[in-house]
Design a protein around this motif. Structure first.
Motif, short mmCIF file in Angstrom:
data_model
loop_
_atom_site.label_atom_id
_atom_site.label_comp_id
_atom_site.label_asym_id
_atom_site.label_seq_id
_atom_site.Cartn_x
_atom_site.Cartn_y
_atom_site.Cartn_z
N LEU A 54 -17.16 5.30 16.20
CA LEU A 54 -15.78 5.31 16.70
C LEU A 54 -15.32 3.90 17.03
O LEU A 54 -14.17 3.51 16.74
CB LEU A 54 -15.71 6.19 17.94
N ALA A 55 -16.20 3.09 17.63
CA ALA A 55 -15.83 1.72 17.98
C ALA A 55 -15.51 0.89 16.73
O ALA A 55 -14.56 0.10 16.71
CB ALA A 55 -16.96 1.06 18.76
N LEU A 56 -16.30 1.06 15.68
CA LEU A 56 -16.05 0.32 14.44
C LEU A 56 -14.69 0.67 13.85
O LEU A 56 -13.94 -0.21 13.39
CB LEU A 56 -17.16 0.61 13.43
N VAL A 57 -14.36 1.98 13.85
CA VAL A 57 -13.07 2.40 13.30
C VAL A 57 -11.93 1.86 14.14
O VAL A 57 -10.91 1.37 13.62
CB VAL A 57 -13.01 3.94 13.22
N ARG A 69 -6.72 -6.75 7.15
CA ARG A 69 -6.91 -5.79 6.06
C ARG A 69 -7.19 -4.41 6.62
O ARG A 69 -8.06 -4.26 7.49
CB ARG A 69 -8.07 -6.26 5.18
N PRO A 70 -6.48 -3.38 6.16
CA PRO A 70 -6.71 -2.02 6.68
C PRO A 70 -8.07 -1.49 6.22
O PRO A 70 -8.56 -1.87 5.15
CB PRO A 70 -5.56 -1.21 6.09
N PRO A 71 -8.70 -0.62 7.04
CA PRO A 71 -10.01 -0.06 6.64
C PRO A 71 -9.87 0.85 5.44
O PRO A 71 -8.89 1.60 5.32
CB PRO A 71 -10.44 0.71 7.88
N GLY A 72 -10.82 0.80 4.54
CA GLY A 72 -10.79 1.64 3.36
C GLY A 72 -11.22 3.07 3.67
O GLY A 72 -11.85 3.34 4.70
N ILE A 73 -10.84 3.94 2.72
CA ILE A 73 -11.19 5.35 2.91
C ILE A 73 -12.70 5.55 2.94
O ILE A 73 -13.24 6.42 3.63
CB ILE A 73 -10.55 6.22 1.81
N ALA A 81 -18.95 10.49 8.60
CA ALA A 81 -20.22 11.13 8.25
C ALA A 81 -21.33 10.72 9.21
O ALA A 81 -22.16 11.55 9.64
CB ALA A 81 -20.59 10.77 6.82
N VAL A 82 -21.36 9.40 9.54
CA VAL A 82 -22.39 8.93 10.48
C VAL A 82 -22.21 9.60 11.84
O VAL A 82 -23.19 10.05 12.47
CB VAL A 82 -22.32 7.40 10.62
N LEU A 83 -20.96 9.69 12.32
CA LEU A 83 -20.70 10.33 13.61
C LEU A 83 -21.13 11.79 13.60
O LEU A 83 -21.78 12.26 14.54
CB LEU A 83 -19.21 10.22 13.95
#
Length: 584
Positions: A54-57, A69-73, A81-83
């Motif tokens: 969650l912190a990375l997102v 740059r926006p995060p990719g899908i 998936a990791v969460l």
């Protein structure tokens, strides 16, 4: 003088003492406990890892909002998936931990209950006569159950949360030690807040357990004496006593709940205040560039989880305090020494002939108040001896010493020349059969009641043979289910003569060389008495028999009579010599 009530900091050491006392039982479950500990450590590690996707997102989205740059899908799906994987793995680890610890805890406490029951069975008559049966039953069932509940539902989860707390405190201090120290300020405040409340909770819990024990004793006594209660119209008086005790237990229980609830809510306010302070200070550090939004999110998530043990301590204080009080009551019984035990040199008794000798025996139930004063008495094998005397003269005390329910204060009791203390208890008692005035029957089948006398596995033929010796076979077979008839508590529903003949059958199947009849004919009507006398004659034929009685006619049937007065033998001889002038 009331005993000082310990605060929670002393209740927890009491639980530590309980754990040390039951270490052998814990050792027997070490595999389950080890697996549970591994699952706990895995659950803690996964809980520490859970906020980071969650912190990375959040950091990626914050960077995008700032023109980056926006995060990719792919990144978003990967983080999701990791969460999901971390949450699922943590749930599995938590489930395994709960099951392992619960299973181990339940097994250990089941063994504790068995140990407590076994210990109660070997404690002396002195102990049992000084305690109330209802209170002992409460310790065996209610106190063990309360300790079991606290261990499984409170202490094990609390231990897991405390380990989680340590891990998260280390992480937040590494992330930002200043913000971490600010969050930790709540702990001394919680200690100050909880000190007074926990002291009162422990005090109320101890009073509640004592009140519940008294209540159980009153219920046991009154329900076991219902004929007297109804005959004397004691219902209202006993109802008043029960209501008073019930109200006391209720009041203490409500007070304990109220104190626990107050501590929980106060803890919630403290946790909320700490979270607000960290939120404000953390936001300021984010604005200053010392902390990212994702790291603040992780910090607040850790903070919320790290404070969970505080909530649990408040939530479980009542249970832990009650468990400490219950454990204290359990250990109080287990720490009672068994006065009558096998000595280190004791050996199994051979098959006895039944030669009995009391050599200079002195005995008293209390120091300085002797009941038997220097008894010298020899009973040849096979002799039928009647012991008469006023109530309190020491007649039943002789029987108790012979069965070794008690040991003499001085002197010796010998069987076939062997001091009883040189023989093992089980081997001596296996060769003595007793028929009492009120021989209790157990709430099981008639066949099993008779078989209990053998002390070993017996077949139907032996049970029937013993019943015939007692003259009980006929009326048993007339019952709808015969020998399989299940008796109610203490044999209620049978006549006094029928209960007595089942007790005689129980003694007969023992095939003992020594028989003790302690007022075995008292309270029977003439017709029933004649039947029981005939059964006792068959039981005692050729065996050493001590007949303790107030009845002169019963004593007259003996070969020899002794009369006790104030703990001394004042007459000894044939019935014709001793009975004239003796009073029942």
């Amino acid at each position: 003088m009331s005993r000082r009530t310990p605060p929670m900091r002393e209740a927890l050491p009491m639980l530590g003492r309980i754990v040390r006392r039951f270490r052998p039982h814990l050792r027997s479950q070490r595999r389950l406990l080890l697996l549970g500990l591994l699952a706990l450590l895995a659950e803690v590690a996964l809980r520490l890892l859970e906020p980071w996707p969650l912190a990375l997102v959040i950091d990626a989205l914050a960077a995008s909002a700032a023109g980056g740059r926006p995060p990719g899908i792919g990144m978003l799906l990967g983080a999701g998936a990791v969460l999901l994987g971390v949450v699922a793995a943590r749930a599995a680890a938590s489930y395994a931990m709960t099951v392992m610890f619960a299973l181990a805890g339940n097994r250990v406490l089941t063994q504790v209950r068995a140990e407590l029951y076994d210990h109660l069975n070997v404690l002396s008559m002195r102990f049992h006569q000084s305690r109330r049966t209802g209170d002992l039953v409460t310790r065996l069932t209610g106190d063990v159950g309360r300790l079991q509940d606290a261990v499984v539902t409170a202490m094990l989860p609390l231990a897991g949360n405390l380990i989680t707390l340590v891990g998260m405190v280390v992480v937040v201090l590494v992330m930002d030690w200043q913000l971490g120290l600010l969050a930790l300020l709540v702990f001394p405040l919680f200690a100050l807040l909880g000190r007074r409340s926990t002291r009162r909770i422990v005090s109320v819990s101890r009073r509640q357990r004592r009140a519940e024990g008294d209540l159980a004793s009153l219920a046991t006594e009154s329900l076991g004496s219902m004929a007297v209660v109804q005959s004397y119209g004691l219902q209202e008086r006993l109802r008043g006593r029960f209501a008073a005790g019930n109200s006391t237990a209720l009041r203490d229980g409500v007070q304990a709940k109220r104190l626990s609830a107050g501590l929980e809510r106060s803890t919630d306010v403290l946790v909320g205040a700490a979270s607000a302070i960290v939120l404000v200070a953390g936001a300021h550090r984010v604005l200053a560039g010392d902390l990212s939004i994702g790291e603040l999110t992780v910090f607040l998530t850790y903070l919320k989880t790290a404070f969970r043990p505080l909530r649990d301590i408040a939530k479980y204080t009542g249970r832990i305090s009650k468990a400490a009080a219950s454990g204290e009551r359990i250990l109080e019984v287990l720490d009672q020494p068994a006065e009558i035990t096998d000595s280190s040199w004791a050996r199994p008794a051979p098959r006895l002939h039944g030669h009995v000798r009391f050599d200079g025996v002195r005995f008293g139930y209390r120091p300085g108040l002797p009941v038997l004063r220097g008894i010298d008495l020899t009973v040849p094998a096979g002799q039928r001896l009647a012991v008469i005397g006023e109530s309190g003269a020491g007649k039943s005390s002789l029987a108790g010493l012979l069965v070794r329910l008690r040991d003499p204060d001085s002197g010796r009791v010998l069987l076939d020349g062997h001091d009883l203390r040189d023989l093992t208890l089980d081997s001596v008692r296996a060769q003595i059969a007793i028929v009492l005035q009120e021989s209790p029957l157990f709430a099981t089948s008639i066949a099993e009641n008779i078989a209990y006398g053998a002390g070993r596995e017996v077949g139907e033929a032996e049970i029937v043979a013993a019943a015939r010796v007692a003259g009980a076979d006929g009326f048993i077979r007339s019952l709808p289910e015969g020998y399989a008839t299940v008796l109610s508590d203490r044999g209620v529903g049978l006549s006094g003569g029928q209960r007595q003949r089942i007790a005689i059958a129980r003694a007969a199947i023992r095939d003992a060389p020594i028989i003790v009849l302690d007022e075995a004919l008292a309270g029977l009507d003439p017709e029933t008495e004649a039947e029981v006398v005939e059964a006792l004659g068959r039981l005692t034929e050729g065996r050493t028999t001590l007949v303790i009685t107030h009845d002169m006619e019963t004593a007259a049937d003996a070969e020899r009579v002794i009369r006790l007065v104030d703990g001394r033998v004042v007459a000894d001889g044939s019935p014709a010599r001793v009975l004239p002038g003796a009073r029942a």
